[in-house]
Design a protein around this motif. Structure first.
Motif, PDB file in Angstrom:
ATOM      1  N   ARG A   1     -37.943  12.290 -33.887  1.00  0.00           N
ATOM      2  CA  ARG A   1     -39.295  12.654 -34.259  1.00  0.00           C
ATOM      3  C   ARG A   1     -39.281  14.056 -34.851  1.00  0.00           C
ATOM      4  NH1 ARG A   1     -42.297  10.771 -29.986  1.00  0.00           N
ATOM      5  NH2 ARG A   1     -41.746  12.551 -28.697  1.00  0.00           N
ATOM      6  N   GLU A   2     -39.969  14.230 -35.987  1.00  0.00           N
ATOM      7  CA  GLU A   2     -40.012  15.543 -36.604  1.00  0.00           C
ATOM      8  C   GLU A   2     -40.740  16.531 -35.701  1.00  0.00           C
ATOM      9  OE1 GLU A   2     -41.102  15.802 -40.819  1.00  0.00           O
ATOM     10  OE2 GLU A   2     -41.160  13.617 -40.785  1.00  0.00           O
ATOM     11  N   GLU A   3     -40.348  17.786 -35.798  1.00  0.00           N
ATOM     12  CA  GLU A   3     -41.011  18.829 -35.034  1.00  0.00           C
ATOM     13  C   GLU A   3     -42.468  18.936 -35.476  1.00  0.00           C
ATOM     14  OE1 GLU A   3     -40.537  23.608 -34.081  1.00  0.00           O
ATOM     15  OE2 GLU A   3     -39.017  22.536 -35.240  1.00  0.00           O
ATOM     16  N   GLY A   4     -43.370  19.074 -34.511  1.00  0.00           N
ATOM     17  CA  GLY A   4     -44.783  19.189 -34.821  1.00  0.00           C
ATOM     18  C   GLY A   4     -45.489  17.859 -34.974  1.00  0.00           C
ATOM     19  N   MET A   5     -44.783  16.756 -34.694  1.00  0.00           N
ATOM     20  CA  MET A   5     -45.362  15.421 -34.810  1.00  0.00           C
ATOM     21  C   MET A   5     -45.507  14.777 -33.438  1.00  0.00           C
ATOM     22  SD  MET A   5     -45.672  15.266 -38.134  1.00  0.00           S
ATOM     23  CE  MET A   5     -45.892  13.566 -38.686  1.00  0.00           C
TER      24      MET A   5
ATOM     25  N   SER B   1     -52.673  11.605 -46.272  1.00  0.00           N
ATOM     26  CA  SER B   1     -51.392  10.997 -45.923  1.00  0.00           C
ATOM     27  C   SER B   1     -50.352  12.041 -45.506  1.00  0.00           C
ATOM     28  CB  SER B   1     -50.852  10.181 -47.103  1.00  0.00           C
ATOM     29  OG  SER B   1     -50.685  11.006 -48.231  1.00  0.00           O
ATOM     30  N   ALA B   2     -50.621  13.326 -45.833  1.00  0.00           N
ATOM     31  CA  ALA B   2     -49.682  14.378 -45.444  1.00  0.00           C
ATOM     32  C   ALA B   2     -49.591  14.527 -43.932  1.00  0.00           C
ATOM     33  CB  ALA B   2     -50.098  15.699 -46.082  1.00  0.00           C
ATOM     34  N   ALA B   3     -50.612  14.046 -43.215  1.00  0.00           N
ATOM     35  CA  ALA B   3     -50.620  14.155 -41.753  1.00  0.00           C
ATOM     36  C   ALA B   3     -49.833  13.035 -41.086  1.00  0.00           C
ATOM     37  CB  ALA B   3     -52.058  14.151 -41.241  1.00  0.00           C
ATOM     38  N   ILE B   4     -49.327  12.092 -41.881  1.00  0.00           N
ATOM     39  CA  ILE B   4     -48.642  10.913 -41.347  1.00  0.00           C
ATOM     40  C   ILE B   4     -47.156  11.001 -41.652  1.00  0.00           C
ATOM     41  CG2 ILE B   4     -48.536   8.387 -41.378  1.00  0.00           C
ATOM     42  CD1 ILE B   4     -51.455   8.410 -42.308  1.00  0.00           C
ATOM     43  N   GLY B   5     -46.355  10.773 -40.629  1.00  0.00           N
ATOM     44  CA  GLY B   5     -44.911  10.821 -40.795  1.00  0.00           C
ATOM     45  C   GLY B   5     -44.295   9.430 -40.799  1.00  0.00           C
ATOM     46  N   ALA B   6     -43.219   9.272 -40.030  1.00  0.00           N
ATOM     47  CA  ALA B   6     -42.483   8.009 -40.008  1.00  0.00           C
ATOM     48  C   ALA B   6     -43.326   6.882 -39.425  1.00  0.00           C
ATOM     49  CB  ALA B   6     -41.204   8.180 -39.192  1.00  0.00           C
TER      50      ALA B   6
ATOM     51  N   VAL C   1     -46.255   5.194 -35.088  1.00  0.00           N
ATOM     52  CA  VAL C   1     -46.605   6.068 -36.199  1.00  0.00           C
ATOM     53  C   VAL C   1     -46.546   7.517 -35.728  1.00  0.00           C
ATOM     54  CG1 VAL C   1     -48.344   6.673 -37.916  1.00  0.00           C
ATOM     55  CG2 VAL C   1     -48.151   4.313 -37.135  1.00  0.00           C
ATOM     56  N   ASP C   2     -45.857   8.362 -36.491  1.00  0.00           N
ATOM     57  CA  ASP C   2     -45.822   9.792 -36.195  1.00  0.00           C
ATOM     58  C   ASP C   2     -46.984  10.478 -36.911  1.00  0.00           C
ATOM     59  OD1 ASP C   2     -43.587   9.335 -34.745  1.00  0.00           O
ATOM     60  OD2 ASP C   2     -42.183  10.314 -36.116  1.00  0.00           O
TER      61      ASP C   2
END
Length: 551
Positions: A472-476, A506-511, A521-522
């Motif tokens: 998981r990315e940092e901050g997610m 969409s910038a707030a959504i990761g993997a 959803v991250d």
């Protein structure tokens, strides 16, 4: 292959209509589709937007109705059903059917959500032989008993991939199940994903496949460019580009409804003729907005991908990807709004450093060449605006259509320093229009990367153990959603639902990871609670309840 409409031996009414429209030469999809549809076979046509595919099925379908006596009461039944993913596309297709079939006495009913039932019921009672509609409203009429498809001989699925991508598979299968087994099925789609193949196996009879998509390549009449911009100067970079390009007609794509409104308001404040289009607008407002766009009363239309579906306006010169497309297919669909029928056009992509790799992958996979350009700065914009202003003055001076004002100008020049007079007039012009001092000095992203120490590089090379959770990315924050692949959930649909319900970009959504019965959803940690609350509050557009929790 057929090279002119005259070779199709069209019934006189259709030939006369095409002559009035000034159409003499069919496009490739029209030429190749006509004999197949005329022969009665089922077809699957893979063709990108902007190739004239609407007329490719309208002409042969109306041609096949020649044997029917449309004046007889018993033949005032639905013979043709066309299904489209959006209201705008359904209205467009309905208009083409109505105009092309007018001399034959063809009646068309367009059944879409957001429109009054009264007019639709009236059209059906009058005996519409052609029905064009969106899946949800068609199902409503079937359930109410107001739409009888038992005499339908032809069904058209227009932009079938979008019908499925928008989550209408269940409605679509219900509609197709109400049609007679002995019917002709015509499927048109830019792509042929697995869901389309499933539909074909269940509801079509050994369809003839026609691939005219050229490998999902965009129109060759388009040029592509991307500008690497700083995330904090995205709007200002857009303003500079629009001043330089001066598009005659442009569609700007972004990801959320909130963005469409915000950007349209800002561009209007900057002096552009802008309006927005999204799913929250009443149908009357959407129709008025599109009419204004067609009439060039609006030059910049800000829209989401869903809202822009079905926009068929000739003369669109620019496509602006303010929000990066989610993949090659979306990029091609967006680009297809410009460059229609071989007309020139430009596709402008605003790319932040985080989007750089994804955008290059899209361009590569689409087999395109895109020019990388620096973001124009304020001085460049002002210089260009003044050059245009100078050219306009020269043109008007050459025309010399000033009447009595010419004498007054001469009097001013004789009594006041001409340079001072011009400067004073320019001051007034600037005060009223601001056109000579536009442009922003925008931030430019740095191409330098922060150095990594040995330990960091070592960690990046480490691979997770088999069965371990994805990193998981940092901050997610990772969220678990209770619906997955078994519910026809797709990544694009998840992004759209989360953005629209929670008011995010969409910038707030990761993997995103899809499983049979759930999804992961991250989300940026500071937006996680907002997403949980919004998603759990109300059903989605298919009436499904979501259960979203932290994972």
């Amino acid at each position: 292959m057929i090279s002119t409409f005259a070779e199709m031996d069209l019934r006189p009414e259709l030939a006369e209509t095409l002559s009035k429209w000034g159409f003499t030469t069919p496009t490739e999809v029209q030429a190749q589709t006509f004999p197949l549809v005329s022969s009665g076979v089922d077809i699957m046509v893979q063709s990108r937007t902007g190739t004239g595919k609407t007329l490719a099925f309208v002409l042969p379908v109306l041609q096949r109705m020649e044997a029917d006596n449309m004046g007889e009461k018993e033949n005032k039944r639905v013979k043709i059903l066309a299904i489209a993913p959006t209201r705008e596309l359904a209205v467009q297709v309905g208009l083409v059917f109505a105009k092309a079939g007018r001399l034959q006495g063809i009646h068309v009913a367009t059944l879409t959500g957001g429109a009054a039932y009264g007019d639709q019921l009236r059209a059906l009672r009058l005996g519409a032989q052609v029905v064009v509609g969106t899946p949800g409203r068609l199902v409503d009429h079937i359930d109410r008993g107001t739409l009888d498809l038992s005499n339908c001989t032809t069904v058209v699925l227009d932009e079938a991939d979008e019908i499925l991508d928008m989550g209408f598979q269940e409605d679509l299968e219900k509609i197709l199940g109400k049609l007679p087994a002995e019917k002709q099925s015509l499927l048109f789609s830019a792509t042929l994903p697995d869901g389309i193949e499933t539909i074909a196996r269940r509801y079509m009879r050994k369809p003839y496949r026609l691939n005219l998509s050229a490998g999902m390549e965009a129109s060759t009449s388009l040029s592509h460019a991307f500008y690497e911009i700083h995330k904090d100067s995205k709007i200002e970079a857009l303003v500079n580009l629009l001043h330089l390009e001066q598009p005659e007609l442009a569609i700007l794509f972004c990801h959320t409804k909130a963005e469409t409104e915000e950007i349209a308001r800002r561009m209007t404040a900057e002096g552009f003729q802008a309006a927005y289009l999204n799913g929250d607008l009443p149908q009357v407002t959407r129709t008025k907005t599109l009419d204004a766009f067609r009439k060039r009363q609006i030059s910049l239309l800000v829209a989401t991908d869903v809202a822009a579906r079905g926009i068929d306006v000739l003369g669109i010169t620019h496509i602006v990807n303010f929000g990066i497309p989610r993949g090659v297919e979306t990029y091609i669909h967006r680009s297809g709004r410009a460059g229609r029928m071989g007309r020139p056009g430009k596709v402008i992509n605003l790319v932040t450093p985080l989007d750089r790799v994804k955008m290059r992958t899209i361009i590569r996979d689409a087999k395109l060449t895109a020019e990388i350009k620096p973001v124009p700065q304020g001085e460049e914009v002002r210089k260009k605006m003044r050059e245009r202003f100078f050219e306009e003055l020269v043109s008007r001076a050459d025309a010399n259509n000033f009447g009595d004002l010419a004498d007054f100008a001469g009097e001013l020049a004789n009594n006041i320093d001409p340079a001072a007079v011009i400067a004073a007039l320019l001051q007034d012009l600037q005060a009223t229009t601001g056109k000579l001092a536009v442009g922003y000095d925008v931030l430019v992203p740095s191409n330098k990367r922060e150095p990594r120490d040995t330990a960091t590089r070592s960690k990046l090379r480490e691979r997770p153990e088999r069965g371990a959770k994805p990193l998981r990315e940092e901050g997610m924050t990772r969220l678990r959603l209770n619906l997955g692949r078994n519910s026809q959930i797709q990544p694009g649909y998840l992004v759209r639902m989360i953005c629209e319900k929670a008011g995010l970009t969409s910038a707030a959504i990761g993997a995103i990871s899809l499983f049979s019965a759930h999804s992961l959803v991250d989300i940026k940690s500071d937006s996680a609670e907002q997403v949980i609350t919004a998603m759990n509050a109300t059903p989605d557009d298919r009436g499904r309840r979501w259960n979203v929790t932290r994972f």
